[in-house]
Design a protein around this motif. Structure first.
Motif, PDB file in Angstrom:
ATOM      1  N   PRO A 176       0.805  -1.324   0.045  1.00 40.88           N
ATOM      2  CA  PRO A 176      -0.126   0.055   0.051  1.00 40.88           C
ATOM      3  C   PRO A 176       0.730   1.377   0.171  1.00 40.88           C
ATOM      4  CG  PRO A 176      -0.231  -1.267   2.015  1.00 40.88           C
ATOM      5  CD  PRO A 176       0.532  -1.978   1.078  1.00 40.88           C
ATOM      6  N   THR A 177       0.382   2.334  -0.578  1.00 37.69           N
ATOM      7  CA  THR A 177       0.870   3.701  -0.355  1.00 37.69           C
ATOM      8  C   THR A 177      -0.062   4.829  -0.460  1.00 37.69           C
ATOM      9  OG1 THR A 177       2.596   4.951  -1.693  1.00 37.69           O
ATOM     10  CG2 THR A 177       1.216   3.750  -3.172  1.00 37.69           C
ATOM     11  N   THR A 178       0.191   6.000   0.086  1.00 37.93           N
ATOM     12  CA  THR A 178      -0.760   7.000  -0.207  1.00 37.93           C
ATOM     13  C   THR A 178      -0.231   7.895  -0.966  1.00 37.93           C
ATOM     14  OG1 THR A 178       0.532   8.051   1.719  1.00 37.93           O
ATOM     15  CG2 THR A 178      -1.508   6.740   2.381  1.00 37.93           C
ATOM     16  N   THR A 179       0.682   7.949  -1.614  1.00 39.67           N
ATOM     17  CA  THR A 179       1.540   8.829  -2.693  1.00 39.67           C
ATOM     18  C   THR A 179       0.599   8.291  -4.124  1.00 39.67           C
ATOM     19  OG1 THR A 179       3.442   8.462  -1.618  1.00 39.67           O
ATOM     20  CG2 THR A 179       3.570   9.445  -3.676  1.00 39.67           C
ATOM     21  N   PRO A 180       0.445   9.672  -4.478  1.00 39.45           N
ATOM     22  CA  PRO A 180      -0.202   9.243  -6.136  1.00 39.45           C
ATOM     23  C   PRO A 180       0.860   9.400  -7.068  1.00 39.45           C
ATOM     24  CG  PRO A 180      -0.643  11.693  -5.035  1.00 39.45           C
ATOM     25  CD  PRO A 180      -0.202  10.885  -4.103  1.00 39.45           C
ATOM     26  N   GLY A 181       0.611   9.152  -8.127  1.00 41.25           N
ATOM     27  CA  GLY A 181       1.724   9.435  -9.268  1.00 41.25           C
ATOM     28  C   GLY A 181       2.509   7.977  -9.351  1.00 41.25           C
ATOM     29  N   ILE A 182       3.335   8.160 -10.466  1.00 39.06           N
ATOM     30  CA  ILE A 182       4.160   7.109 -10.911  1.00 39.06           C
ATOM     31  C   ILE A 182       5.270   6.993  -9.602  1.00 39.06           C
ATOM     32  CG2 ILE A 182       6.137   6.585 -12.279  1.00 39.06           C
ATOM     33  CD1 ILE A 182       4.479   7.817 -14.565  1.00 39.06           C
ATOM     34  N   PRO A 183       5.505   5.701  -9.136  1.00 37.34           N
ATOM     35  CA  PRO A 183       6.409   5.440  -8.048  1.00 37.34           C
ATOM     36  C   PRO A 183       7.951   5.766  -8.143  1.00 37.34           C
ATOM     37  CG  PRO A 183       5.101   3.539  -8.316  1.00 37.34           C
ATOM     38  CD  PRO A 183       4.890   4.489  -9.583  1.00 37.34           C
ATOM     39  N   GLN A 184       8.663   6.531  -7.263  1.00 34.64           N
ATOM     40  CA  GLN A 184      10.057   6.396  -7.702  1.00 34.64           C
ATOM     41  C   GLN A 184      10.820   5.168  -7.191  1.00 34.64           C
ATOM     42  OE1 GLN A 184      11.142   9.514  -8.768  1.00 34.64           O
ATOM     43  NE2 GLN A 184       9.079   9.882  -8.934  1.00 34.64           N
TER      44      GLN A 184
END
Length: 184
Positions: free
Chosen positions: A144-152
């Motif tokens: 899970p992540t809360t960060t939108p957009g393409i992952p770094q």
């Protein structure tokens, strides 16, 4: 991941979607997000909200490796490319075997029982629709992540083979590592 897991208050995706067929809105970047490999999958709607009829999700990523060949015995899947390019391979083992690079505005339909794989060819956003109850497969495969957009790169997540197998068993996905699209 079952509905019970996503509605537990301690689960990372708890409360993001309503879990019932009631009207709701999501703003840009909202939804249940998980990183699988180097790609962000955001679940916008599940069978919980559609009485089991369909799921809606997005896929965002940069050019990368092919997603392994697999088959969904019970799930239909739609690829609609919003931006970028995605290479989609399909084989229904009944006479249809083809592949195509889908660019912005292009559409691909993968009926249940069709072996398929895809690879993001250039930075892409894809709208996906599937049979109800499938979309949380991406949560079971990822983190899970809360960060939108393409992952770094620091956010990439490579599931173990056991995690992939368990997610496949739970969500009706059979990986076909023996199947070769690229060598045909």
């Amino acid at each position: 991941m079952s509905l019970d897991e996503t509605t537990r208050s301690d689960h990372p995706h708890a409360g993001i979607l309503p879990g019932t067929p009631n009207p709701f809105f999501l703003d840009k970047g909202e939804g249940e997000k998980s990183v699988v490999f180097d790609t962000l999958f955001t679940v916008l709607l599940t069978g919980d909200e559609t009485e089991g009829q369909y799921d809606v999700f997005t896929t965002e990523g940069n050019a990368g490796d092919i997603i392994p060949a697999h088959i969904h015995p019970y799930t239909h899947e739609i690829f609609f490319v919003i931006d970028g390019a995605v290479h989609l391979w399909m084989d229904d083992e009944k006479g249809f075997k083809d592949d195509r690079v889908l660019r912005a505005g292009a559409f691909g339909y993968v009926p249940k029982g069709t072996i398929h794989a895809f690879r993001i060819e250039s930075t892409a956003r894809v709208l996906g629709v599937s049979s109800g109850g499938f979309a949380r497969f991406f949560h079971a495969m990822g983190t899970p992540t809360t960060t939108p957009g393409i992952p770094q790169p620091s956010e990439f997540y490579v599931p173990t083979f056991d995690q992939m197998r368990a997610a496949g068993e739970l969500y009706g996905t059979v990986f076909r590592p023996d199947y070769k699209f690229l060598d045909d």
